[in-house]
Design a protein around this motif. Structure first.
Motif, mmCIF file in Angstrom:
data_model
loop_
_atom_site.group_PDB
_atom_site.id
_atom_site.type_symbol
_atom_site.label_atom_id
_atom_site.label_comp_id
_atom_site.label_asym_id
_atom_site.label_seq_id
_atom_site.Cartn_x
_atom_site.Cartn_y
_atom_site.Cartn_z
ATOM 1 N N SER A 34 -14.966 54.784 106.744
ATOM 2 C CA SER A 34 -14.042 53.728 107.184
ATOM 3 C C SER A 34 -14.133 53.614 108.698
ATOM 4 O O SER A 34 -13.899 54.584 109.413
ATOM 5 C CB SER A 34 -12.605 54.069 106.776
ATOM 6 O OG SER A 34 -12.223 55.311 107.320
ATOM 7 N N ASP A 35 -14.522 52.440 109.171
ATOM 8 C CA ASP A 35 -14.671 52.221 110.600
ATOM 9 C C ASP A 35 -13.320 52.207 111.295
ATOM 10 O O ASP A 35 -12.356 51.634 110.802
ATOM 11 C CB ASP A 35 -15.380 50.889 110.871
ATOM 12 C CG ASP A 35 -16.798 50.899 110.363
ATOM 13 O OD1 ASP A 35 -17.388 51.988 110.339
ATOM 14 O OD2 ASP A 35 -17.307 49.823 109.974
ATOM 15 N N SER A 36 -13.276 52.854 112.447
ATOM 16 C CA SER A 36 -12.054 52.819 113.250
ATOM 17 C C SER A 36 -12.293 51.894 114.424
ATOM 18 O O SER A 36 -13.115 52.179 115.285
ATOM 19 C CB SER A 36 -11.702 54.224 113.753
ATOM 20 O OG SER A 36 -12.768 54.763 114.492
ATOM 21 N N GLY A 37 -11.633 50.784 114.418
ATOM 22 C CA GLY A 37 -11.851 49.794 115.467
ATOM 23 C C GLY A 37 -10.702 49.732 116.443
ATOM 24 O O GLY A 37 -9.678 50.394 116.280
ATOM 25 N N GLN A 172 -21.278 50.538 117.998
ATOM 26 C CA GLN A 172 -22.636 50.897 117.586
ATOM 27 C C GLN A 172 -22.608 52.043 116.585
ATOM 28 O O GLN A 172 -21.871 53.021 116.768
ATOM 29 C CB GLN A 172 -23.475 51.284 118.805
ATOM 30 C CG GLN A 172 -23.957 50.093 119.625
ATOM 31 C CD GLN A 172 -24.722 50.513 120.861
ATOM 32 O OE1 GLN A 172 -24.630 51.660 121.306
ATOM 33 N NE2 GLN A 172 -25.476 49.580 121.436
ATOM 34 N N PRO A 173 -23.396 51.940 115.511
ATOM 35 C CA PRO A 173 -23.389 52.989 114.478
ATOM 36 C C PRO A 173 -23.760 54.371 115.007
ATOM 37 O O PRO A 173 -23.300 55.376 114.488
ATOM 38 C CB PRO A 173 -24.436 52.485 113.470
ATOM 39 C CG PRO A 173 -24.555 51.020 113.722
ATOM 40 C CD PRO A 173 -24.308 50.825 115.182
ATOM 41 N N GLY A 174 -24.623 54.429 116.025
ATOM 42 C CA GLY A 174 -25.082 55.726 116.522
ATOM 43 C C GLY A 174 -24.113 56.451 117.433
ATOM 44 O O GLY A 174 -24.350 57.595 117.815
ATOM 45 N N THR A 175 -22.992 55.814 117.789
ATOM 46 C CA THR A 175 -22.023 56.437 118.686
ATOM 47 C C THR A 175 -21.235 57.503 117.933
ATOM 48 O O THR A 175 -20.667 57.231 116.873
ATOM 49 C CB THR A 175 -21.059 55.390 119.271
ATOM 50 O OG1 THR A 175 -21.814 54.355 119.895
ATOM 51 C CG2 THR A 175 -20.135 56.024 120.299
ATOM 52 N N SER A 176 -21.216 58.716 118.474
ATOM 53 C CA SER A 176 -20.518 59.820 117.806
ATOM 54 C C SER A 176 -19.007 59.616 117.864
ATOM 55 O O SER A 176 -18.488 58.868 118.703
ATOM 56 C CB SER A 176 -20.877 61.146 118.471
ATOM 57 O OG SER A 176 -20.379 61.202 119.791
ATOM 58 N N ILE A 181 -13.888 58.336 120.933
ATOM 59 C CA ILE A 181 -12.545 58.653 121.433
ATOM 60 C C ILE A 181 -12.466 58.401 122.934
ATOM 61 O O ILE A 181 -11.506 57.796 123.437
ATOM 62 C CB ILE A 181 -12.173 60.114 121.103
ATOM 63 C CG1 ILE A 181 -12.013 60.288 119.585
ATOM 64 C CG2 ILE A 181 -10.890 60.523 121.825
ATOM 65 C CD1 ILE A 181 -11.848 61.717 119.140
ATOM 66 N N LEU A 182 -13.487 58.847 123.658
ATOM 67 C CA LEU A 182 -13.516 58.642 125.105
ATOM 68 C C LEU A 182 -13.655 57.164 125.463
ATOM 69 O O LEU A 182 -12.978 56.665 126.371
ATOM 70 C CB LEU A 182 -14.677 59.439 125.723
ATOM 71 C CG LEU A 182 -14.602 60.970 125.590
ATOM 72 C CD1 LEU A 182 -15.878 61.608 126.114
ATOM 73 C CD2 LEU A 182 -13.394 61.513 126.343
ATOM 74 N N ILE A 183 -14.546 56.468 124.743
ATOM 75 C CA ILE A 183 -14.764 55.050 125.021
ATOM 76 C C ILE A 183 -13.506 54.243 124.718
ATOM 77 O O ILE A 183 -13.128 53.346 125.485
ATOM 78 C CB ILE A 183 -15.962 54.521 124.207
ATOM 79 C CG1 ILE A 183 -17.259 55.180 124.676
ATOM 80 C CG2 ILE A 183 -16.081 53.009 124.334
ATOM 81 C CD1 ILE A 183 -18.453 54.897 123.793
ATOM 82 N N LYS A 184 -12.846 54.573 123.616
ATOM 83 C CA LYS A 184 -11.631 53.849 123.250
ATOM 84 C C LYS A 184 -10.552 54.005 124.311
ATOM 85 O O LYS A 184 -9.843 53.046 124.649
ATOM 86 C CB LYS A 184 -11.112 54.337 121.898
ATOM 87 C CG LYS A 184 -9.917 53.540 121.381
ATOM 88 C CD LYS A 184 -9.524 53.978 119.991
ATOM 89 C CE LYS A 184 -8.365 53.146 119.472
ATOM 90 N NZ LYS A 184 -7.982 53.518 118.092
ATOM 91 N N ALA A 185 -10.433 55.204 124.870
ATOM 92 C CA ALA A 185 -9.444 55.450 125.934
ATOM 93 C C ALA A 185 -9.756 54.588 127.159
ATOM 94 O O ALA A 185 -8.844 54.037 127.793
ATOM 95 C CB ALA A 185 -9.428 56.927 126.299
ATOM 96 N N LYS A 186 -11.034 54.463 127.492
ATOM 97 C CA LYS A 186 -11.435 53.630 128.639
ATOM 98 C C LYS A 186 -11.118 52.158 128.371
ATOM 99 O O LYS A 186 -10.589 51.457 129.241
ATOM 100 C CB LYS A 186 -12.933 53.802 128.918
ATOM 101 C CG LYS A 186 -13.321 55.173 129.467
ATOM 102 C CD LYS A 186 -14.832 55.252 129.690
ATOM 103 C CE LYS A 186 -15.244 56.611 130.234
ATOM 104 N NZ LYS A 186 -16.713 56.703 130.447
#
Length: 204
Positions: A34-37, A172-176, A181-186
């Protein structure tokens, strides 16, 4: 009489059971991700009375009339000028340095007759029901481009990369998961600087 030919019968009674077992196997062993957007609220259709509670200087009124003409705060405006007009409004930062909500990162004119802070600035899009859908989409694109350019500027200042690049990396599918978590915070920190306050009102 001819000889009787004996055909060996195939017992197909168990085939349904085998197919059912295979189906159960795949249902149990398959992992469904399940994708978390990051949620983006679409502009909601509002009543004029709700907008009336906001100071007029913090409202930028964009109107598409029946002929597809564009009016910004009552002035006929070319579509190519809309993005810069919206950027100037959002980035104005009209409050003084002594005000608790003073926008230190805003680079606008700091006019006292325009928006106080990006968090207070609301863009109200009104459109005639008979207006062309293509005109509506073109205006929406310019409005979002204005927000994205300001967000890109602040993302570069704080993180050294564009806000739109961060959004692309996030999906992107390859993003861990840890990176997400870090990108979402930014992304959320940049959105807080220039929150999307875009409302729509259909003209009657």
């Amino acid at each position: 009489m001819g000889k009787k030919t004996n055909f060996s019968k195939v017992n197909a009674g168990s085939m349904a059971d085998i197919a059912f077992l295979i189906l159960i196997f795949f249902l149990v062993t398959t992992t469904i991700h399940s994708d978390s957007g990051i949620d983006r609220l679409l502009p909601k259709l509002q009543d004029e009375s709700e907008i009336g509670l906001v100071q007029e200087k913090n409202i930028l009124r964009v109107i598409i009339n029946e002929e597809g003409d564009l009016l910004v705060d009552g002035q006929i405006t070319a579509l190519d000028e809309l993005k810069e007009t919206v950027k100037g409004f959002l980035d104005n930062g009209g409050l003084t340095k002594h005000d608790p909500e003073y926008c230190g990162y805003c680079l606008g004119d700091r006019s006292i007759i325009s928006s106080d802070n990006p968090s207070r600035a609301i863009v109200v899009l009104s459109y005639d029901r008979k207006a062309y859908y293509s005109s509506y989409i073109a205006v929406q694109d310019k409005l979002m481009a204005a927000y994205n350019e300001l967000r890109n500027r602040e993302a570069q200042r704080l993180y050294g990369e564009d806000y739109t690049v961060l959004e692309t990396k996030f999906v992107q599918p390859g993003t861990s998961d840890d990176s997400k978590i870090l990108i979402k915070a930014k992304i959320e920190s940049i959105r807080a600087l220039y929150p999307l306050k875009l409302s729509e009102i259909e003209t009657k």
